[in-house]
Write a protein that holds these residues in place. Structure first.
Motif, short mmCIF file in Angstrom:
data_model
loop_
_atom_site.label_atom_id
_atom_site.label_comp_id
_atom_site.label_asym_id
_atom_site.label_seq_id
_atom_site.Cartn_x
_atom_site.Cartn_y
_atom_site.Cartn_z
N UNK A 11 -6.16 4.06 1.14
CA UNK A 11 -5.44 2.89 0.64
C UNK A 11 -6.08 1.66 1.28
N UNK A 12 -6.14 0.59 0.52
CA UNK A 12 -6.74 -0.64 1.03
C UNK A 12 -5.78 -1.33 1.99
N UNK A 13 -6.35 -1.96 3.01
CA UNK A 13 -5.52 -2.67 3.98
C UNK A 13 -4.62 -3.67 3.25
N UNK A 14 -3.42 -3.81 3.75
CA UNK A 14 -2.51 -4.81 3.19
C UNK A 14 -1.90 -4.42 1.87
N UNK A 15 -2.03 -3.15 1.48
CA UNK A 15 -1.49 -2.73 0.18
C UNK A 15 -0.01 -2.39 0.27
N UNK A 16 0.68 -2.68 -0.85
CA UNK A 16 2.03 -2.16 -1.01
C UNK A 16 1.89 -1.05 -2.04
N UNK A 17 2.04 0.19 -1.58
CA UNK A 17 1.74 1.34 -2.45
C UNK A 17 3.05 1.90 -2.98
N UNK A 18 3.21 1.78 -4.29
CA UNK A 18 4.46 2.22 -4.92
C UNK A 18 4.28 3.45 -5.78
N UNK A 19 3.03 3.72 -6.19
CA UNK A 19 2.77 4.85 -7.09
C UNK A 19 1.97 5.92 -6.36
N UNK A 20 2.20 7.17 -6.73
CA UNK A 20 1.47 8.28 -6.12
C UNK A 20 -0.04 8.05 -6.23
N UNK A 21 -0.76 8.48 -5.19
CA UNK A 21 -2.21 8.30 -5.15
C UNK A 21 -2.85 9.69 -5.24
N UNK A 22 -3.67 9.96 -6.26
CA UNK A 22 -4.27 11.29 -6.37
C UNK A 22 -5.32 11.53 -5.29
N UNK A 23 -5.67 12.79 -5.04
CA UNK A 23 -6.68 13.10 -4.02
C UNK A 23 -7.96 12.32 -4.27
N UNK A 24 -8.51 11.79 -3.20
CA UNK A 24 -9.81 11.13 -3.29
C UNK A 24 -9.79 9.75 -3.90
N UNK A 25 -8.64 9.25 -4.36
CA UNK A 25 -8.59 7.93 -4.98
C UNK A 25 -8.45 6.84 -3.93
N UNK A 26 -8.79 5.62 -4.30
CA UNK A 26 -8.53 4.45 -3.46
C UNK A 26 -7.40 3.67 -4.13
N UNK A 27 -6.33 3.43 -3.40
CA UNK A 27 -5.24 2.63 -3.97
C UNK A 27 -5.30 1.22 -3.40
N UNK A 28 -5.33 0.24 -4.28
CA UNK A 28 -5.31 -1.16 -3.85
C UNK A 28 -4.06 -1.77 -4.45
N UNK A 29 -3.20 -2.23 -3.61
CA UNK A 29 -1.96 -2.78 -4.13
C UNK A 29 -1.68 -4.11 -3.48
N UNK A 30 -2.57 -5.11 -3.77
CA UNK A 30 -2.37 -6.40 -3.14
C UNK A 30 -2.93 -7.46 -4.07
N UNK A 31 -2.53 -8.71 -3.85
CA UNK A 31 -3.03 -9.80 -4.69
C UNK A 31 -4.49 -10.06 -4.34
N UNK A 32 -5.30 -10.39 -5.37
CA UNK A 32 -6.69 -10.74 -5.14
C UNK A 32 -6.75 -12.08 -4.40
N UNK A 33 -7.70 -12.22 -3.49
CA UNK A 33 -7.82 -13.46 -2.70
C UNK A 33 -8.39 -14.58 -3.56
N UNK A 34 -7.85 -15.79 -3.41
CA UNK A 34 -8.39 -16.97 -4.08
C UNK A 34 -8.84 -17.92 -2.99
N UNK A 35 -10.07 -18.45 -3.04
CA UNK A 35 -10.58 -19.36 -2.01
C UNK A 35 -10.84 -20.71 -2.65
N UNK A 36 -10.28 -21.74 -2.08
CA UNK A 36 -10.43 -23.08 -2.65
C UNK A 36 -11.29 -23.90 -1.71
#
Ligand code: UD1
Ligand code: CA
Length: 488
Positions: free
Chosen positions: A430-455
């Motif tokens: 799982x990616x750092x800072x993720x909120x994981x709400x759905x099951x993650x299958x074996x070997x998958x990467x779960x990303x559950x966070x907002x994409x960063x915006x840089x101004x």
């Protein structure tokens, strides 16, 4: 002389006024066992045919406790406390009514002397049988005999009588041999003497100690067995004596474990309950308490600053600055500093639980790690898995608890919120800072966070003149930013 089985009477009806407690005195605990529990343990050494406990103050609580720890004990109620002689008389009557009074000796103990050992009760009984006396009492020489009954001996060394402190003259008070309040009696001598007790004394009570004088008047010998260690007969009447007894018990328990091969770096700050089991080559560091039925296997190091209650610790585990209750810690595991393991925690072999981690009703597989700042509740974590710093197993939806299963060799990124119920398959990330709400299958990467915006340049525009803006300008002057292609 007789070899018929003894019966034991334990006096525990007194109020224990000086404890100033809502808890009956004999239910106060040292080393994980009630005061009366310690006395019953000592009494068990002589395998009495019957055990009768005289209860009075707080009797509902005391009887409930006895049902739990010694269901074989009988109780008799002394509704009003008219003295130790009155208490023994009621107990003897109850034993007789139950057909439990044979010609075996009657041992009388007090419910508030937790340091008495089974060995001493055995000696008392053996001495009584050898001497064939009407009564044999335990005595001790003490530096401050104030308050105790004094043992007055005759020229041949037999006991002549016991005189209570408050009824004693100056000469008698100078005697430093005191009555411990523990006795072996021949029933043929005790029963008639109990019937002749009066209340002609300073407290207007029936003193058990007066039976001694009555037996002597009847021409029967009374012996005293002086215990070499007066600590054994220490009675607990107030919280000061409770602490004294606890410290003496602690020293006694620690000494036994040290002689059995346990290293205790600071015995004065190490508290081990009576039901604890330790293997040789366990090391206990300062400020450690092992409570309840805790067991520790060989080579484990516990402490400093650790409290384990009803825990099982495997060999070579290392548990530092930890509080744990009903937890199982596997061999070679490393716990702490500052870990909190609540009931139902099971830590696998070689696993690691690090600083500021709380676990509850969860298992951590062999070699798995929760190294920093995490809460793990109602989870099953597979072998070799790593839980990143500040991960929370979100097990509570405000109404119900749910569980999480994390597979083997999983990598949970730092600051992941795992929202239960949830399953993360073997080898998943799982990616750092993720909120994981759905099951993650074996070997998958779960990303559950907002994409960063840089101004770019935001600070220069919106915080012009600030220290931040100045620092940014200096940095940008030295190395201008690359042209951005994609936010990652
Ligand atoms: C008793 C002895 C004293 C001895 C001392 C040792 C008598 C008269 N004196 O004095 O010689 O040196 O113990 O500690 O026996 N209890 C009852 N029912 C009662 C009174 C007492 O069950 O009516 C119980 C108490 O709860 C306690 C034990 O008997 O467990 C001893 O009674 P306590 O009042 O403490 O006797 P002491 O005055 O200490
Ligand atoms: Ca007493």
């Amino acid at each position: 002389m007789t070899s018929a089985a003894p019966v034991v009477i334990v006096l525990a009806a007194g109020e224990g006024k000086r404890m100033k407690s809502a808890t009956p005195k004999v239910l106060h605990r040292i080393a994980g066992r009630s005061l009366v529990g310690h006395v019953l343990e000592a009494a068990a050494a002589i395998e009495p045919a019957h055990l009768m406990v005289v209860v009075g103050h707080g009797r509902d609580e005391v009887v409930a406790h006895l049902d739990e720890i010694a269901p074989w004990a009988d109780t008799v109620v002394q509704a009003e406390q008219h003295g130790t002689g009155h208490a023994v008389r009621l107990a003897v009557e109850a034993l007789a009514a139950a057909g439990a009074l044979g010609d075996g000796p009657i041992i009388v103990l007090s419910g508030d002397t937790p340091l008495l050992t089974g060995g001493t009760v055995n000696e008392l009984l053996a001495r009584h049988r050898d001497d064939g006396a009407a009564a044999t009492l335990l005595s001790a020489t003490v530096i401050e005999p104030d308050g105790y009954g004094r043992v007055v001996r005759d020229r041949d060394g037999w006991v002549d009588r016991i005189v209570e402190h408050r009824d004693a003259d100056e000469a008698t008070r100078a005697i430093d041999e005191i009555n411990a309040g523990m006795y072996a009696f021949d029933p043929a001598d005790l029963l008639p003497a109990l019937g002749r007790l009066t209340t002609a004394n300073d407290q207007g009570e029936e003193y058990l100690t007066d039976v001694i004088g009555l037996m002597r008047e009847a021409g029967r010998p009374v012996a005293a067995l002086r215990v070499p260690d007066s600590d054994e007969i220490l009675g607990v009447n107030d919280r000061v004596q409770l602490a004294e007894a606890a410290a003496l018990m602690r020293d006694r328990i620690n000494r036994r474990w040290m002689l059995d091969g346990v290293s205790i770096l600071d015995p004065a700050s190490t508290w081990i309950d009576v039901d604890v089991d330790l293997a040789p080559d366990v090391t206990l560091l300062p400020q450690t308490s092992l409570l309840g039925p805790t067991s520790v296997a060989s080579g484990a190091r516990i402490g400093p600053g650790t409290t384990l209650s009803a825990c099982e610790v495997g060999s070579d585990a290392d548990v530092r600055h930890t509080w744990a209750d009903l937890a199982v810690i596997g061999p070679g595991a490393s716990i702490g500093p500052y870990s909190y393991l609540r009931p139902g925690t099971r830590i696998g072999a070689g696993a690691k639980v690090g600083a500021y981690v709380e676990m509850k009703n969860s298992s951590l597989g062999d070699g798995a790690k929760v190294p920093h700042l995490s809460y793990v509740g109602d989870a099953e974590i597979g072998e070799g898995t790593n839980i990143g710093a500040a991960t929370v197993f979100v097990n509570y939806d405000g109404v119900e608890k749910h569980s999480t299963v994390v597979g083997r060799y999983v990598r949970i990124g730092s600051d992941t919120m795992l929202i239960a119920p949830l399953t993360v398959g073997d080898g998943a990330y799982t990616a750092a800072g993720s909120v994981v709400t759905d099951d993650v299958p074996p070997g998958a990467m779960a990303v559950g966070r907002a994409r960063q915006r840089t101004i770019p340049g935001w600070v220069e525009r919106r915080r012009a003149g600030s220290d931040s803006a100045r620092a940014a300008a200096e940095a940008l002057a030295e190395s201008p930013p690359p042209v951005e292609e994609e936010n990652r």
